[in-house]
Design an enzyme around this catalytic site. Structure first.
Site, short mmCIF file in Angstrom:
data_model
loop_
_atom_site.label_atom_id
_atom_site.label_comp_id
_atom_site.label_asym_id
_atom_site.label_seq_id
_atom_site.Cartn_x
_atom_site.Cartn_y
_atom_site.Cartn_z
CD GLU A 47 2.48 -12.85 -12.43
OE1 GLU A 47 1.50 -12.87 -13.22
OE2 GLU A 47 2.97 -11.80 -12.00
CG ASN A 115 5.20 -11.85 -8.89
OD1 ASN A 115 5.46 -13.03 -9.12
ND2 ASN A 115 4.19 -11.23 -9.48
CD GLU A 151 1.68 -8.07 -10.07
OE1 GLU A 151 2.87 -8.38 -9.96
OE2 GLU A 151 1.05 -8.16 -11.14
CB CYS A 182 3.23 -11.27 -15.66
SG CYS A 182 1.60 -10.85 -16.30
CG ASN A 207 -1.61 -15.03 -12.82
OD1 ASN A 207 -2.55 -15.76 -12.56
ND2 ASN A 207 -0.36 -15.31 -12.48
N1 CDT Z 1 0.44 -10.11 -13.49
C1 CDT Z 1 0.66 -9.09 -14.33
O1 CDT Z 1 1.74 -8.54 -14.39
N2 CDT Z 1 -0.40 -8.70 -15.10
C2 CDT Z 1 -0.35 -7.57 -15.94
C3 CDT Z 1 -1.70 -6.99 -16.09
C4 CDT Z 1 -1.67 -5.70 -16.76
S1 CDT Z 1 -3.16 -5.30 -17.46
C5 CDT Z 1 -2.70 -5.00 -19.09
C6 CDT Z 1 0.17 -7.88 -17.35
O2 CDT Z 1 1.00 -7.11 -17.84
O3 CDT Z 1 -0.26 -8.83 -17.98
#
Ligand code: CDT
Length: 331
Positions: A47, A115, A151, A182, A207
Site C-alpha cells: 500500500e 488510497n 487516512e 490494508c 502499512n
Molecule cells: N494502513 C492501514 O490501513 N493500517 C491499519 C492500521 C490499523 S491499526 C490496527 C491496518 O489495518 O493495518
C-alpha cells in the site's frame, strides 16, 4: 492440467519522509528483477508504495498533503515500472495515493483523493483499479495518540466496490484477480464480496504499525502480526482463494511498521513469509485449481449460503444491544 502461476510479495523496507519517489521506484525495479530471476509472473508491492506512509503526518490544510499524491498513472516517475513489466513480461500490483478530478455526489467534477491500487498486466496495461473502502484512523488531529493515523482526513471512501477481473497472467489465459488494501483485510465482508465473484487470487498491500499507537488500553505486541495473518488466512480459507499480502516494514519516520508479508493458499496455510523488515522478495507457486476443493464442498456458496438471514450485514453499520432475557411470569 494444473493452472500454475508463480507470484511474489515484494516487501519494501521503510521509505523516509525525505526520500523521493525515484529512490522508491529504483528499489522496486531491483525487486522486480529479482522476482523475475526466480520465475515470478506477478509481483505485489505494498500500500502507498511510492512514499512514506504520510497519513501519520498532520497537515492543517489538505492541499498541503497533495505532494504525496499521484495525478497520473503511469507518471514520469512510475513509467520505469511499467517499462520493466513489459520488458520482463511480468505483472505487478502497486498501491499509491491518487488525486483526480472526478464527479462527486452532486455530479460536479472536483478534486478527489483516494488510497488506490492498480493491477498492471505483463504488457503494461492497467487491468484493474481499486480504491480503499475501509479507511482506518481519524479525520482530525488526535492529541491522545502517540502517532497520528489520518487516512480519514486525506482520503475519501473508495467508490469502485471490490472489483474482480479475469485476465491473462503468466502462462495462464485467465485468472480471477481481486484487490483490497490494508485495513480491508480485517473485514470478512470484503473477502466475501471478492469470493462471490470467484476471486482466485487476492492482491493486497499494507502499512501496519507494529505497536498500538492509539494511547488507549493495552494490546500485547505479538498480537499485531497474529491479527494480520489471522485475517488473511481466514479470508483465503473461507473464500477458497490465494492471497499475496505485502507489507511496508521497518522504522519509517520513527514509527515501526510490521513486515511479515505472506502468501496464503485456499486452505488458509501460509506458503511463504518474509523474514526481514527490509526490501525482500518472497515467492510461491500457486496451483489455482486448488480453489475448486473449497468452492465445491464446504464453501459451495450456491448450495449453502443463506443471504435472507444476513440482511443486518448490509442494513446496519454499528452493533446493537440484544434483547434482555426476562423470566416469563407464571401463567
Ligand atoms: N494502513 C492501514 O490501513 N493500517 C491499519 C492500521 C490499523 S491499526 C490496527 C491496518 O489495518 O493495518
Amino acid at each position: 492440467m494444473a493452472r500454475n502461476i508463480i507470484v511474489a510479495a515484494a516487501q519494501l523496507g521503510p521509505i523516509q519522509k525525505a526520500e523521493p519517489r525515484s529512490v522508491a521506484v529504483a528499489r522496486m525495479l531491483r525487486l522486480l528483477e529479482q522476482a523475475h530471476r526466480r520465475g515470478t509472473e506477478l509481483v505485489v508491492f505494498p500500500e502507498l508504495a511510492l512514499t512514506t506512509f504520510f497519513p501519520r503526518h498532520y497537515y492543517e490544510s489538505i492541499e498541503e498533503a497533495d505532494q504525496w499524491f499521484e495525478t497520473a498513472m503511469p507518471s514520469n516517475e512510475t513509467e520505469p515500472l511499467f517499462a520493466a513489466a513489459r520488458r520482463l513480461g511480468i505483472g505487478f500490483h502497486l498501491g499509491y495515493a491518487e488525486l483526480c478530478e472526478e464527479a462527486g455526489e452532486t455530479g460536479r467534477a472536483r478534486r478527489r483523493r483516494f488510497n488506490s491500487a492498480i493491477l498492471v498486466g505483463p504488457e503494461g496495461d492497467i487491468l484493474l483499479k481499486y480504491r480503499k473502502i475501509h479507511l482506518p484512523g481519524h479525520a482530525a488531529f488526535d492529541p491522545a495518540r502517540n502517532v497520528q493515523h489520518l487516512e480519514k482526513r486525506y482520503f475519501e471512501v473508495g467508490n469502485l466496490g471490490f472489483p474482480v477481473i479475469r485476465a491473462p497472467m503468466g502462462a495462464l489465459p485467465g485468472i480471477n484477480m481481486g484487490m483490497m488494501i490494508c485495513n480491508d483485510r480485517r473485514w470478512p465482508e470484503a473477502w466475501r464480496v471478492l469470493g462471490l465473484q470467484k476471486a482466485e487470487l487476492v492482491l493486497l498491500g499494507y502499512n501496519t504499525p507494529s505497536l498500538n499507537q492509539e494511547g488507549r488500553g493495552f494490546e500485547a505486541h505479538h498480537l499485531r502480526v497474529f491479527h494480520s495473518h489471522l485475517s488473511v488466512q481466514a479470508g483465503c480459507y473461507q473464500n477458497a482463494c490465494f492471497a499475496v499480502a505485502t507489507a511496508k516494514a521497518g522504522t519509517e519516520d520513527g514509527c515501526e511498521l510490521l513486515g511479515h508479508s505472506i502468501i496464503v493458499n485456499p486452505h488458509g496455510e501460509i506458503i511463504a513469509m518474509a523474514t526481514t523488515w527490509d526490501d525482500e522478495v518472497i515467492t510461491a507457486g500457486c496451483d489455482l485449481d486448488i480453489c475448486t476443493l473449497g468452492r465445491t464442498t464446504v464453501f459451495a456458496f450456491e448450495k449453502h449460503r443463506r443471504p435472507e438471514h444476513y440482511t443486518r450485514i448490509t442494513s446496519q453499520i454499528g452493533a446493537v444491544d440484544p434483547p434482555v432475557w426476562e423470566r416469563k411470569a407464571a401463567e
